[in-house]
Design an enzyme around this catalytic site. Structure first.
Site, short mmCIF file in Angstrom:
data_model
loop_
_atom_site.label_atom_id
_atom_site.label_comp_id
_atom_site.label_asym_id
_atom_site.label_seq_id
_atom_site.Cartn_x
_atom_site.Cartn_y
_atom_site.Cartn_z
N ASN A 45 4.00 -11.02 -20.09
CA ASN A 45 4.96 -12.00 -19.59
C ASN A 45 4.39 -13.40 -19.77
OD1 ASN A 45 7.30 -12.93 -17.74
ND2 ASN A 45 5.48 -13.73 -16.70
N GLU A 46 5.05 -14.21 -20.57
CA GLU A 46 4.66 -15.61 -20.79
C GLU A 46 3.18 -15.73 -21.20
OE1 GLU A 46 5.70 -17.80 -17.26
OE2 GLU A 46 7.85 -17.64 -17.63
N CYS A 87 5.59 -12.74 -13.57
CA CYS A 87 4.25 -13.08 -13.08
C CYS A 87 3.71 -12.00 -12.15
CB CYS A 87 4.30 -14.42 -12.35
SG CYS A 87 4.74 -15.82 -13.40
#
Length: 436
Positions: free
Chosen positions: A134-135, A16
């Site tokens: 990321n994600e 994150c």
């Protein structure tokens, strides 16, 4: 403490942290290189702290090199938690990443290779893995933007392994990738059961990179024994599926005790001291698995409950500096009763076992929610003892709520097909085995 884990790779600069809540606060590689005093720094608006970027892109590459680990660069793909750049204007973001790769790998005659050389590292870094975001799989424009990055990277650097944010463990990806990212944060019981997560995953196609896993919530506290045992069982499951799971890393790695934003973490520090949580120490049981050979094994138990609370694996590894081989049997007893584990290994003889170089390592504690701290940093840590009567056939005790590793030192043998049979897993007070 990181070096002691013998890591095979370093994923950086984060997850994150790379995205930012807003794109203006995303991590920018070019702002994190060059003279320290000239770096503007940035506000990490996901975790709510200011970073001076003294640990920047260059330092991440350096740390991986110092550790002897492969660097894995996670870069922003034009997506934050709240914003997404549309594919028709993603070009500058793609170019920025290509220049970042040139900084790591380019010759000194290139613009960004020369920048790296000016910082004291003329030789290129062995950057062979990058993660696109990321994600972000289900965020707007991710898959379209992903393809723009993928095509550009593969055109100039066909050897680089590209990691997708989309999970391919249950169904095939609808886009090309070398690996796919898999993240899991859950309670202890669920993670323990997820040791079978990859048992039925397709053996063809991209491989899994479990880049973030941990027990969180009430089971974890600030880092409990219970959390670490579930994580150990999950890692055993990954080890048993190492043909499809190529890499795994716990997250987060660090937390500043004066500014906690997430619990638990592997390594806790303040301005002058540090300690490892049980989640850090359980990784010590797996540091010799890199490059090891997985040994097939079978298991028998005296009760279904004993088997249900047990996770085991066996590997064989070689120490080039000593010429010794080692067979390592790991077992997590997630239950509240101690177990006796009888081990029978075929393919080696008693003459092959070096008792003086055989050990048993156990990590447990008086209560499942026990934690480490600055005042008691070694409350829950592995305890190593000599393996008495080390032999191809032997018994070891698995304490309740524990992880145990038996490491047998072996003289090199011609056999590379040794198998482990767990011939008896009996409750401490029971007598008759039950075959599974």
């Amino acid at each position: 403490m990181i070096s002691d884990l013998k890591p095979g790779f370093l994923r950086f600069p984060g997850g994150c942290y790379v995205e930012g809540a807003r794109l203006v606060n995303a991590f920018r590689w070019r702002d994190s290189v060059g003279p320290y005093e000239n770096r503007p720094g940035h506000y990490g608006d996901v975790w709510y702290y200011w970073s001076d970027d003294g640990f920047g892109y260059f330092e991440g590459l350096q740390l991986a090199e110092d550790l002897g680990a492969a660097p894995i660069w996670v870069f922003n793909n034009g997506i934050s938690h709240e914003q997404s750049v549309s594919t028709d204007v993603i070009g500058p973001w793609v170019q920025d990443v290509l220049e970042g790769i040139e900084f790591a790998r380019g010759p000194v005659s290139s613009k960004y290779g020369a920048m790296r050389a000016s910082m004291g590292h003329p030789d290129p870094f062995p950057l062979h893995h990058v993660a696109i975001g990321n994600e972000d799989c289900y965020k707007p424009y991710y898959k379209e933007n992903y393809m723009e990055f993928y095509k550009a990277i593969k055109l100039l650097y066909p050897d680089i392994q590209v990691i997708s944010n989309c999970d391919g463990s249950g169904a095939a990806l609808d886009h090309p990738a070398d690996l796919y990212d898999y993240h899991i944060y859950t309670n202890a019981n669920n993670l323990f059961s997820m040791r079978h997560q990859f048992d039925k995953t397709s053996r063809s196609g991209p491989k899994a990179f479990v880049s973030e896993y941990a027990v969180t919530g009430s089971d974890s506290g600030k880092g409990s024994l219970l959390a670490s045992l579930a994580e150990g069982a999950f890692l055993i499951g990954l080890e048993l599926n190492s043909d499809v799971v190529h890499m795994a890393s716990y997250a987060p790695l660090f937390v500043n005790d004066n500014d906690r934003r997430w619990n638990p973490d592997a390594i806790v520090f303040n301005s002058w001291q540090q300690y490892g949580t049980p989640s850090y120490w359980v990784q010590q049981f797996f540091k010799k698995s890199n490059g090891a050979y997985l040994i097939s094994s079978t298991m028998e138990a005296d009760s279904a409950s004993a088997l249900a609370n047990l996770a085991t694996s066996a590997v064989r590894t070689y120490n080039a500096s000593t010429g010794m081989e080692y067979m390592i049997v790991k077992a997590v007893n997630f239950g509240s009763s101690a177990l006796n584990l009888s081990i029978a290994v075929s393919g080696i003889s008693a003459n092959n076992v070096v008792a003086a170089d055989s050990h048993i390592t156990v990590m447990t504690s008086g209560a499942v929610m026990d934690e480490n701290s600055f005042t008691n940093p070694k409350k829950v840590v592995p305890q190593v003892s000599q393996a008495e009567n080390a032999a191809p056939n032997m018994q070891i005790l698995l304490p309740a709520h524990s992880i145990t590793a038996l490491e047998l030192g072996l003289l090199p043998t011609k056999s590379s097909t040794a198998t482990l049979e767990v011939t008896q897993v009996t409750s401490k007070d029971s007598k008759a085995p039950f075959l599974v």
